[in-house]
Enzyme design. Structure first.
Site, PDB file in Angstrom:
ATOM      1  N   HIS A   1       0.862  -1.191   0.000  1.00 16.58           N
ATOM      2  CA  HIS A   1       0.000   0.000   0.000  1.00 16.58           C
ATOM      3  C   HIS A   1       0.893   1.234   0.000  1.00 16.58           C
ATOM      4  O   HIS A   1       2.089   1.146   0.242  1.00 16.58           O
ATOM      5  CB  HIS A   1      -0.969   0.012   1.190  1.00 16.58           C
ATOM      6  CG  HIS A   1      -0.297   0.024   2.538  1.00 16.58           C
ATOM      7  ND1 HIS A   1       0.475  -1.022   2.989  1.00 16.58           N
ATOM      8  CD2 HIS A   1      -0.275   0.958   3.521  1.00 16.58           C
ATOM      9  CE1 HIS A   1       0.926  -0.747   4.197  1.00 16.58           C
ATOM     10  NE2 HIS A   1       0.503   0.459   4.537  1.00 16.58           N
TER      11      HIS A   1
ATOM     12  N   ASP B   1      -0.116  -4.267   5.775  1.00 20.16           N
ATOM     13  CA  ASP B   1      -0.678  -3.755   7.032  1.00 20.16           C
ATOM     14  C   ASP B   1      -2.150  -4.133   7.170  1.00 20.16           C
ATOM     15  O   ASP B   1      -2.904  -3.470   7.882  1.00 20.16           O
ATOM     16  CB  ASP B   1      -0.516  -2.232   7.113  1.00 20.16           C
ATOM     17  CG  ASP B   1       0.929  -1.826   7.332  1.00 20.16           C
ATOM     18  OD1 ASP B   1       1.801  -2.711   7.331  1.00 20.16           O
ATOM     19  OD2 ASP B   1       1.182  -0.616   7.491  1.00 20.16           O
TER      20      ASP B   1
ATOM     21  N   ASP C   1       6.260   4.413   4.886  1.00 17.74           N
ATOM     22  CA  ASP C   1       7.178   3.421   5.464  1.00 17.74           C
ATOM     23  C   ASP C   1       7.274   2.155   4.613  1.00 17.74           C
ATOM     24  O   ASP C   1       8.159   1.333   4.827  1.00 17.74           O
ATOM     25  CB  ASP C   1       6.809   3.093   6.924  1.00 17.74           C
ATOM     26  CG  ASP C   1       5.423   2.504   7.077  1.00 17.74           C
ATOM     27  OD1 ASP C   1       4.504   2.920   6.346  1.00 17.74           O
ATOM     28  OD2 ASP C   1       5.256   1.616   7.937  1.00 17.74           O
ATOM     29  N   HIS C   2       6.407   2.013   3.635  1.00 19.54           N
ATOM     30  CA  HIS C   2       6.484   0.863   2.717  1.00 19.54           C
ATOM     31  C   HIS C   2       7.069   1.245   1.358  1.00 19.54           C
ATOM     32  O   HIS C   2       7.559   0.395   0.636  1.00 19.54           O
ATOM     33  CB  HIS C   2       5.093   0.241   2.530  1.00 19.54           C
ATOM     34  CG  HIS C   2       4.562  -0.353   3.794  1.00 19.54           C
ATOM     35  ND1 HIS C   2       4.534  -1.704   4.045  1.00 19.54           N
ATOM     36  CD2 HIS C   2       4.088   0.252   4.918  1.00 19.54           C
ATOM     37  CE1 HIS C   2       4.054  -1.910   5.260  1.00 19.54           C
ATOM     38  NE2 HIS C   2       3.785  -0.737   5.811  1.00 19.54           N
TER      39      HIS C   2
ATOM     40  N   HIS D   1      -7.200  -0.790   5.865  1.00 20.88           N
ATOM     41  CA  HIS D   1      -6.102   0.044   6.395  1.00 20.88           C
ATOM     42  C   HIS D   1      -5.893   1.232   5.459  1.00 20.88           C
ATOM     43  O   HIS D   1      -5.729   2.361   5.916  1.00 20.88           O
ATOM     44  CB  HIS D   1      -4.848  -0.812   6.522  1.00 20.88           C
ATOM     45  CG  HIS D   1      -3.625  -0.051   6.922  1.00 20.88           C
ATOM     46  ND1 HIS D   1      -3.477   0.525   8.161  1.00 20.88           N
ATOM     47  CD2 HIS D   1      -2.487   0.240   6.239  1.00 20.88           C
ATOM     48  CE1 HIS D   1      -2.298   1.141   8.215  1.00 20.88           C
ATOM     49  NE2 HIS D   1      -1.687   0.980   7.071  1.00 20.88           N
TER      50      HIS D   1
ATOM     51  N   HIS E   1       1.846   3.749   1.780  1.00 19.34           N
ATOM     52  CA  HIS E   1       2.275   4.473   2.980  1.00 19.34           C
ATOM     53  C   HIS E   1       3.793   4.600   2.915  1.00 19.34           C
ATOM     54  O   HIS E   1       4.491   3.658   2.523  1.00 19.34           O
ATOM     55  CB  HIS E   1       1.867   3.742   4.266  1.00 19.34           C
ATOM     56  CG  HIS E   1       0.486   4.109   4.740  1.00 19.34           C
ATOM     57  ND1 HIS E   1      -0.177   3.415   5.722  1.00 19.34           N
ATOM     58  CD2 HIS E   1      -0.341   5.121   4.358  1.00 19.34           C
ATOM     59  CE1 HIS E   1      -1.366   3.985   5.919  1.00 19.34           C
ATOM     60  NE2 HIS E   1      -1.484   5.011   5.101  1.00 19.34           N
TER      61      HIS E   1
ATOM     62  N   HIS F   1       4.861  -5.656   9.211  1.00 20.35           N
ATOM     63  CA  HIS F   1       5.611  -5.206  10.391  1.00 20.35           C
ATOM     64  C   HIS F   1       5.735  -6.380  11.363  1.00 20.35           C
ATOM     65  O   HIS F   1       4.802  -7.184  11.491  1.00 20.35           O
ATOM     66  CB  HIS F   1       4.885  -4.062  11.127  1.00 20.35           C
ATOM     67  CG  HIS F   1       4.735  -2.811  10.327  1.00 20.35           C
ATOM     68  ND1 HIS F   1       5.626  -1.760  10.409  1.00 20.35           N
ATOM     69  CD2 HIS F   1       3.806  -2.425   9.422  1.00 20.35           C
ATOM     70  CE1 HIS F   1       5.239  -0.782   9.605  1.00 20.35           C
ATOM     71  NE2 HIS F   1       4.131  -1.159   8.985  1.00 20.35           N
TER      72      HIS F   1
HETATM   73 FE   LIG Z   1       0.468   1.334   6.579  1.00 21.19          FE
END
Ligand SMILES: [Fe+2]
Length: 213
Positions: A56, A128, A60-61, A111, A58, A168
């Site tokens: 997705h 996530d 951090d990905h 999410h 985001h 995660h």
């Molecule tokens: Fe996320």
């Protein structure tokens, strides 16, 4: 099939290298904070990276995507992107060949609206959407409703023995199985949407009460 897990930093983010041993072709999921580690892992294994995906959009990905593409020439694909090699559009139900394996895209909004999971061989890469013992963060309305449907109507329909590799490392173990999550994940044990949302609303207190980190 071989799965190599890379803790990349960030919020205990996990990247994955999935190898079809017959063809020596590989796919990468969420290279995130450390694309160089994943790329050198592929080199060490003597495999060629055919695809990369982000579960997705985001930060951090996706933050390693430019570096990943510079290192490999392979652009990580997100929901609704078109794979330049096969012309396949990344959407629920799309399948892509990986040597003897196939990669099946599952659209699992909740999410985020663009969340995908990747079903490959006996494993699913859940980003996530599903963690070990937890589920992805959402609001307490549409996001939670949509995530509940994605979990029950898509992910939990996979065979119980399916290995689960989340985005995660936030659980008691880095990986799990669909059957183990069905049996122990407090969010999946909730019998209906209402009580699922209720657990999200009271998660901080639930964690404290049950000694969950
Ligand atoms: Fe996320």
């Amino acid at each position: 099939m071989l799965v190599k897990t890379f803790p990349t930093g960030g919020d205990r983010n996990l990247a994955y290298l999935i190898v079809d041993e017959a063809s020596k072709l590989a796919a990468v999921v969420d290279p995130s904070y450390d694309p160089a580690a994943v790329v050198s892992g592929a080199k060490d294994a003597g495999v060629q990276i055919a695809y990369a995906f982000c579960t997705h959009d985001h930060h951090d990905h996706t933050n390693g995507n430019a570096e990943f593409e510079a290192l490999t020439g392979v652009k990580p694909l997100l929901f609704r992107d078109v794979d330049p090699k096969t012309d396949a559009r990344i959407d629920g139900g799309t399948t892509l060949p990986l040597g003897d394996l196939s990669i099946r895209i599952l659209h699992t909004p909740g999410h985020t609206p663009d969340s995908i999971c990747l079903s490959i061989g006996d494993a699913v890469f859940t980003g996530d959407t599903l963690f070990v013992g937890k589920v992805g963060g959402t609001d307490l309305e549409d996001g939670a409703r949509t995530e509940y449907a994605s979990l029950h109507d898509v992910l939990l329909k996979l065979p119980d023995e399916t290995r689960v590799f989340p985005g995660h490392d936030v659980g008691v173990t880095p990986e799990s199985t669909i059957g183990a999550e069905k049996a122990t994940n407090p969010f999946l044990l909730r019998p209906d949407l209402e009580s699922f949302i209720d657990l999200k609303r009271n998660w901080a207190a639930y964690k404290k009460e049950h000694g969950i980190a």
